[in-house]
Design an enzyme around this catalytic site. Sequence first.
Site, short mmCIF file in Angstrom:
data_model
loop_
_atom_site.label_atom_id
_atom_site.label_comp_id
_atom_site.label_asym_id
_atom_site.label_seq_id
_atom_site.Cartn_x
_atom_site.Cartn_y
_atom_site.Cartn_z
N SER A 52 0.60 -1.31 -0.17
CA SER A 52 0.07 -0.02 0.07
C SER A 52 0.85 1.18 0.00
CB SER A 52 -0.96 -0.01 1.15
OG SER A 52 -1.87 -0.88 1.16
N LYS A 55 0.17 3.55 -2.80
CA LYS A 55 -0.81 4.46 -2.90
C LYS A 55 -0.43 6.07 -2.78
CE LYS A 55 -4.43 1.61 -0.91
NZ LYS A 55 -4.27 0.43 -0.06
N SER A 117 -6.11 3.77 4.22
CA SER A 117 -5.79 2.82 2.94
C SER A 117 -6.69 2.30 2.39
CB SER A 117 -4.82 1.95 3.81
OG SER A 117 -3.74 1.47 2.77
#
Length: 377
Positions: A52, A55, A117
């Site tokens: 993640s 991101k 997230s």
Amino acid sequence: MVLVWAAASLAPGAEARQSAFDTRASHAVIMDYETGAILFSKNGEEPMPPASMSKLMTALMAFEALEDGRLTLDAELPVSETAWRRGGAASGSSTMFLEVNSRATVEDLLQGIIVQSGNDACIVIAEALGGTEENFSAMMTERARELGLESATFANSTGWPDPEHRISAADLARLAQIIIRDYPQYYSFYAQPVFTYNGIRQFNRNPLIGVMQGADGLKTGRTSEAGFGLTASAVRDGQRRIVVFNGMETERARADEAERLMRAAFTEFELVNLVEAGGGAGQVEVFLGQAETVALRAVEGLSFGVHRRDRAGVRAEIVYDGPLRAPVQAGDSVGRLEVTTPDGRIFSVPVEAAEDVNRQGLLGRAGTGLVRLIRGG
């Protein structure tokens, strides 16, 4: 030819040795924000699965769209079935808990991406800007390369495991630097401790937020392939550091290592300004010159970061084909000044002649040739 040149405060002819500092993470870098200098690296330039932490790139794409008018913070974007199914609670992944066929503002979606997230929020942004997540992923990769993030290849907007989804720890640090520097108006989202959407309250997963003074970003990551990772930044006494690491085995281990690395970033590492642009960079031998050597100057400045206990293990050398043959003119390219740190990093800048050295006259050249003949040169 390699000529060892000992700069002030560096040990002459120091042999490379293992760094005094290490981490249990599989990949890690510590960066000085202001200069972009890497202070520590462990497999830092090696592409890795970022989970993640990728991101950060998704958010950057949204920030750029906000700046050029393609998006506004209050614009409401549709939640497709794809975003809901692949990024929602049913997928078993991190989620903002968006409802299918609903609409969410860009501001909420950004908080869903950054604080929670949310994979669903990422896909909504991806579809709004790229039409499909696949197209958006290609856009992410192209933009990353334009920004100089050469290790980056994005297969999706979320960090979902994919063999083609890779970026190095060093490039994640550079990406964080870009976000902090160019988008301060949105960077405050990264320090937000909690965000509630659709009646569901979720806390920021960054283990440094609210724990370490000055910590204000950025993003965690975790998959079975990547392990537990973090891209983090903090400010102390007017200095900012960026820390990226990956491959920890547990969430607790990530939190502990985050504190250790960030604390070390401020207390155990220093930036060495070895030479300024145009500054003296030693001297090298000249053959058949009216002077036996010529002074050199650095074409560019050279700075690097190092652990305080590693300073004596830094090796600086002038690498050139030599000896140079006279005549030599000031400004002639000679070679490069190369620095190697104990953790294996190499830095270099070009060097040039700082002065003229004329060729010897006929008698002088004859004498030099005779001396070389006698010596077997």
